[in-house]
Design a protein around this motif. Sequence first.
Motif, PDB file in Angstrom:
ATOM      1  N   TYR A  35      45.381 -54.872 -76.619  1.00  0.00           N
ATOM      2  CA  TYR A  35      44.363 -54.111 -75.898  1.00  0.00           C
ATOM      3  C   TYR A  35      43.114 -53.897 -76.759  1.00  0.00           C
ATOM      4  O   TYR A  35      41.987 -54.045 -76.294  1.00  0.00           O
ATOM      5  N   VAL A1682      39.864 -40.213 -69.867  1.00  0.00           N
ATOM      6  CA  VAL A1682      40.594 -40.994 -70.883  1.00  0.00           C
ATOM      7  C   VAL A1682      40.563 -40.265 -72.218  1.00  0.00           C
ATOM      8  O   VAL A1682      41.559 -40.265 -72.964  1.00  0.00           O
ATOM      9  N   ARG A1690      49.720 -42.622 -70.031  1.00  0.00           N
ATOM     10  CA  ARG A1690      49.247 -43.998 -69.989  1.00  0.00           C
ATOM     11  C   ARG A1690      49.785 -44.790 -68.810  1.00  0.00           C
ATOM     12  O   ARG A1690      49.065 -45.611 -68.241  1.00  0.00           O
ATOM     13  N   VAL A1693      47.661 -45.188 -65.661  1.00  0.00           N
ATOM     14  CA  VAL A1693      46.363 -45.882 -65.707  1.00  0.00           C
ATOM     15  C   VAL A1693      46.591 -47.370 -65.489  1.00  0.00           C
ATOM     16  O   VAL A1693      47.385 -47.999 -66.203  1.00  0.00           O
ATOM     17  N   LEU A1695      45.179 -50.181 -66.413  1.00  0.00           N
ATOM     18  CA  LEU A1695      44.204 -50.558 -67.424  1.00  0.00           C
ATOM     19  C   LEU A1695      43.465 -51.842 -67.065  1.00  0.00           C
ATOM     20  O   LEU A1695      42.264 -51.976 -67.304  1.00  0.00           O
ATOM     21  N   GLU A1696      44.194 -52.762 -66.467  1.00  0.00           N
ATOM     22  CA  GLU A1696      43.567 -54.024 -66.098  1.00  0.00           C
ATOM     23  C   GLU A1696      42.463 -53.817 -65.070  1.00  0.00           C
ATOM     24  O   GLU A1696      41.363 -54.363 -65.182  1.00  0.00           O
ATOM     25  N   LEU A1699      39.449 -51.991 -66.799  1.00  0.00           N
ATOM     26  CA  LEU A1699      38.632 -52.860 -67.645  1.00  0.00           C
ATOM     27  C   LEU A1699      37.811 -53.835 -66.810  1.00  0.00           C
ATOM     28  O   LEU A1699      36.659 -54.130 -67.116  1.00  0.00           O
ATOM     29  N   LEU A1724      37.911 -45.861 -74.482  1.00  0.00           N
ATOM     30  CA  LEU A1724      39.211 -46.490 -74.208  1.00  0.00           C
ATOM     31  C   LEU A1724      39.944 -46.911 -75.474  1.00  0.00           C
ATOM     32  O   LEU A1724      40.992 -47.545 -75.403  1.00  0.00           O
ATOM     33  N   PHE A1727      43.697 -46.268 -75.871  1.00  0.00           N
ATOM     34  CA  PHE A1727      44.758 -47.163 -75.412  1.00  0.00           C
ATOM     35  C   PHE A1727      45.079 -48.232 -76.454  1.00  0.00           C
ATOM     36  O   PHE A1727      45.993 -49.029 -76.251  1.00  0.00           O
TER      37      PHE A1727
END
Length: 1728
Positions: A35, A1682, A1690, A1693, A1695-1696, A1699, A1724, A1727
Amino acid sequence: MRGGGGPEPGGLKRGIQVHTRRQKEARTTVMSETYAKRLSAILLDAVTDKDPQMQEQVCGALCDFGESKPAEVLSACEEHLRLHEKLAHPYRTIILRAMEIVVSNHISELDKDTARAIILLASNEMTKVKELVSDWQQAASSVLVAVGRRFISSVMEELLSKFQPGLLPHPCTVHTLASLSVSNVFGVVPFLTSILSTMLPMLGAAKHDSMKVVFCCALQRFSESILEYLANLDQAPDPTVRKDAFASDIFGAYDILFHQWLQSGGAKLRLAVVEALGPMSHLLPSEKLEEQLPKLLPRVLAFYKKHTETVHVSKSLGQILEAAVSVGSRTLDIHLNSLLAALHAQICVPVESSSPLVMSNQKEVLRCFTVLACCSPDRLLAFLLPKLDTSNERTRVGTLQVLRHVINAAAAQMEVKKPVILSSMKLPLLDTNNKVKRAVVQVVSAMAHHGYLEQPGGKAMVEYIVQQCALPPEAEAVSSGPEPTTGDLQSRVHSILPSRPQIQKLGADSEALAADSVRAISVSTLYLVSTTVDRMGEVLWPYLLEFLVPVRFTRALSPLCRSLVHLAQKRQEAGAHAPLIQYNGNVHLPSPYAITTRLLAVSSHPYVGDGRGAASLRLLNVLHQDIHPALGQRWVTAIPLLLEHLDEYSEETLSQKEWEEKLLVVREEEKTRVSLLWEQEEKTRFLRDSLAVVSDNTWVCHLTLEMCKQLPNYNGTPLEKNFLYKCVGTTLGAASSKVVRKHLRELLETARYQEEREHEGLACCFGICAISHLDDTLAQLDDFVKSDVLRKSAGIFNLFKNRSESEANKVRSALILCYGHVAAGAPRELLLARVEADLFWNMSECFSTKVLGIKVETQDPALRLSLVQSVCMATQAICSSAHSSSFHLSRKAELVAQMVEFIRAEPPDSLKTPIWKKAMLACTYLVTLEPALEEQVQADLIHSCLHRVMAVLPEPEEGDSPQEVSAAPTVGGDPQESLYLDTVQVLKDLLTSLLLWNMTPLGLQVMLEHLSPWIKSPRGHERVRAVGLSACLLQFFLQHLQISALVPFHNLGLLIGLFSPRCADLWPATRREAVSCIHSLLYLQLTCVGFSRDYQDDVAEQLLSLKDGLVHPDPAILFHTCHSIAQLIAKRLPPDQLINLLLTLFESLGDPDKNCSRAASVMINCLLKERGNMLQEKVPEIVSVLRSKLQETQEEHILQAAQHSVFALATHHCASVVSNLLGSPLPFDSHTCTLWRALALEPGLAAQVLGLLLEKISKDVLFEESQAFLLSSTPDRVATLLPLAATCALHEVASAPASGPAVLELYPQLFVALLLRVSCTVGVQPPRQLQAKERRSASSGLASRSLEPCSSAVDALQAVLVRGGNEDVVQCMELDGGWQLLRTSAGHEEGVTRLASAMAKFAGPRLPLVMKLLFTTQSSMYEVQRVTSTAFLAELLSSNVVNDLMLLESLLYNLMARQKDTSARVRRLVLHGLANITLGSPDKVQTHSPQLLTAMIGGLDDGDDPHSLVALEAMVGLARLMDLVDAWDLHAVLLHIAVRIRPFFDSERMELRSVSIGLFGHLNKACRGDCKDVFLEQVVGGLVPLLLHLRDPHAPVVTACRFALRMCGPNLECEELAAVFQRHLQEGHDLHFGEFLNTTCKHLMRHFPDLLGRLLSTSLFYYKSSWEDVRAAALMLTGFLVLHMEAEQRPQVDLEQLLTALQLLLKDPALKVRLKAVKTLGRLVKFA
């Protein structure tokens, strides 16, 4: 039972947990690394943004990321640069900068592997291309330097790998080595021996100048590092390092640089070589340095001729000189002359204050001179001092600058050279150039500090400073030399002289110089030398006294006196009783008499010359013991009082006459006579008291002699010479007769008569002397007059042999003035006997000349003025005598005739000299004396004076109106105005003096006849002056009138008629004075018929109380006051005078002043009303005259007269009159409007007229529709003619105040009819024929009043409201802009609403009948009428008046019945009205809550409104009802409402967003209690929209969000969050959105961790918002969520998805969005 060898179950469990945790940590580490790598990649991809701010933000984000993950960020940056070889160098530069910052901040955390990778990357980036790309390669070099602070070995290893013997290195490699040597001295210097040995062969291989420049810079840095290392050996890691270790290599490099590169290189290379040679010279072996100096010094000096920026050359030269001196080189002696010449040329270059390089060069050059001064002072002075003899400005200034510097910097070496230096200053002292003067002053300042001025020749320096203190402003050019530097006394001027203006701070040798800066610096230098350098006391005292008396030092007196006072006080402290001035045969010191005369003379104008008056008096006070021993006690008391007087005033406010009296005058018994000379009372007695205290005739004679001796010194300052003459007169008054006669004769023979001020001073001298020596004074004057001095032929005095006529006139003028002053000063008991024979006769002799034995009077204006002044002073002195009443002046008629002739000879329309004033003043005094003047002489005198004074033209100031202009002329400013006012006062005194000779009504009439033409003048300034004089005469006559028998006042009517119209004059002053005249005339009448003088008549006294009304500019108030004045006149006017008064007033109707004409009309009407019974047969004639005037003029007072006839006609034929008047052309002209208003004079008639007009308005067609153009889609509405005319007529009738009762009778019908008329005429055009008429008027250029139907209806409605007693309604509407809204289609509804509100507030009792009529219009065929009536009724519900009048139920029923109206506007207004019940009758809401809620919800579901305006009104109404409806009724519909309004949160229309969000807040407020849990889901769902819409571009939406969030807080069951909402979101407080959102997200994540995923997904929705501020806010919300999330959250979220969304926003067109996206990406890091 457990098995013996097996593991314990608990231990197995713990083992499994440990293993599981380790697996999770491993997976987390791998995922975190993946990440972090992607996050870094996203940020690095964003570097290519074109905007510089974005690039800086990305750089900052990388640095922030590096704060928590330095290794990962550095690794990602290294990999990105390694994999993207084609990335442009500007973007590579940004990444390298970020790497440098991360490395610098975390150098201690860096491991060797990472450091090694960074070193390799930076080295590769730095040397990737051979060309120089400064930013990119510099960034890479900086990374290496940053790493080298800790990993110096690795960095050096990498750099040295690219610094191989035999190969020419990359320039940046050498540059980086140089930078490292500076940033890490102790780490690099041990490597320098090998580096230098490797570099030395490379120098010869360098071919390009750019590479050679790099080597030069490196050698310079290396040398500086070595020198620093050697200077700090006690801290160095290897203290055994010695300079010798580098000597051979440095010399080898020196050999190449000096013998090869310096010979053949370009300019930039040669300059770099010179810079390097400076520090390198310190490392050369001593013998080598000595060997190279003969070649080195000339080559370095040669660069001064080849380069403009010479600061580097000078700096290097200074280092070379220091190195040479340190080894004791003898070569300097050989090259000293060339060194001095080159350095001197540099110091003579003019300095630009704005050029730091040139300033720095000057400092470096002076540093070189310091080195040379310390080693070779003799040769330095031998070079410098002859330069002072040159005439070149820059050479002399530069030399003086160097000289000042070495005096300060090399004081020890210069000690024995003081006499030589002083003697060399002779020629510079004679230089007249300001820059040279400035430099000389600075040198003298330095000399004073170091003891030079105590040497022989030092006094010449002091004299020079004093000369510069005396410089006049015009003698200074606009250029200068240098300012004083550190060590000079001037640098302390501001702290010691805070009262002096600050001297402008300039750079050394600046070209820009303030006009007075040389003098200013000299003044400060003199004071500082006197006060701060103790050793200078013996030099300056008493030497500075020699400069007091010479005139050429006058401008230096103030600083001289200040310095002398300080020096004298110091000497007094040292020896209290010793005399301060020790003459000891010193003939140059001024005598006590000379000092006294000089200081007293310059004190006469105390603020001139930097306040030299106060300074002179202080010096006199200090020197009193040396002036005369007896003066001490008196001066110690008197001088502080004089100084205190000066402190209380300024140059603008000080009275010069009063000040001169304080310095001069006289004993108490002489005050009265001297006051005639100065027209002031004396306050203190300085000079005369000093003379009295001394009481020594010898001392007085010496003082007088000195004063006479100094008189010629003041020829250039006439004011001070004038005062000195007065001083001479004062001292002569205390001297003996013999001395008086001698000096008076000398004064007459030596006076410069062509100077006006001088002969005035001479006359004052004689006048003051005559106080004590009248006979001696007259004798000397007589002797001088009898001499041949006044004749054209040669006389007995050689001085006057060739005197011209003009010069002779000047002498005669002075002599006449002397006689006048002698008369004014002479004792009164001696004056009357000698005034005619000795004074007037001699004045006459001097004034006239003889031609062939015949006297001829001169035309010289100055001579005339002198005679007038002298006659005035003499006659005033006669009148002030106790025996003046019995004195018979035989020359009276002759003198008056002479004065009249002078008055007539002056220009008639201006005041240029005081001749008028003085001549009239003389006549005033002459008139009072016996014998009396003949009538014709009196008439000529009055006519001449009036003709001259009245005709002077005033000049108004810019912006003044004619009514505001003063009667006084402003020509020439305040002095001219003061002269005029004094002249007018003298004229008043003259007229009253003449009136005293005939105190009868006839005498008064004669006097006023002279003024009558001026009273009626068409010019205002003449009228105001004449009426003012008349008032003064009448008042004087009334006060001095003695009545022994009844005397008829036959001309009272005529005189009152003369002044009465002036009560309305355009000039306010004329009005006030006219009332005063009438007041005096009435009292004169009462006095003539027998009333006592002290009788107070009530009617006459009321006139004075009316003056205030005359000041008011409002014509109504003004003419009302005139009416009141006429009433008072009518009460006291005798019957036989009435017709005379009326006839006079009729004549005044044609007065050129229109105000006076109107006032005459007002007064005529008042008199007819009050006394008309006596003129009954004249009434028809008067009315007929006024009616005929109606056709000739538009004057208001004539128009009113015609109204009575129209009123009489209408009482018999009302309908016919109305019909005929309605047929008048529209728009009505002023005559027709006047006649309409006349019909309202009687209530019964007015009611009939209004009824007829209402019928015309209501029963005819309101408008017609016609299509103006064939292609027009909508027809035009055109008003019909008859209703329009009736509306206009109704407006005129209702505008008349008398129509009030009739309007009240028909109030409801009038109000409703006109309101509906307004609604139907909005946007309606005038009739066609009126439009055609307007077009014709426009084409012909004639102005025509346009007639707009809607405006006429609004005007009529306003008039009805006003006449019906509802002025408050009209005013309220006017203030709110309601009337204007009523006239427009867009604002009509709002205008009706404001009208209803105003009616409810101010006209409640009228509403029942109005509402009843409006109910009948709800079914009107016109939609506009339904809308208007509904809007009016809806607004009434907002007032409690409908509840008080028990109209609520009927009103609600009527409105609810209109919910199904076909018009959406009506339906919306119905909902608005139902919601208004919350304002007017909140206690009735619960009673009707089911019906109200049903109506509002029905509005939310209204599907026939495409614009959702009905729904908008429903939401507004619900928000208003929320707190008042029944709770159970509300809970039943709560969720339905919340769900129904949620789509409006993100509506494109601002109104829908703000209202729906506000309603959501009200729902939250209402749901607290049982339904809170049910409603929580709605709160959570609305939280993100509310937070983000705080950044909505529209303020109402933001306000609604603030309110809604405050209401949501308690329902979230989180006290901290609710407190945050309450603290940050209060109305009126500024919101720091970032801080608030940060705090909110912190509490959300702490108390609602499970909501993270939902909040983030909702915020992602707003990433696509059309408002960039909302998109930016959504990014901020994401970032803060965040930031405050925990590791356990986590999984929530995606995340993909996050982002991906952020990557898209990095391409957003809005810069602020891209910046926030980068910042959010930086968050971020959690993460990772």
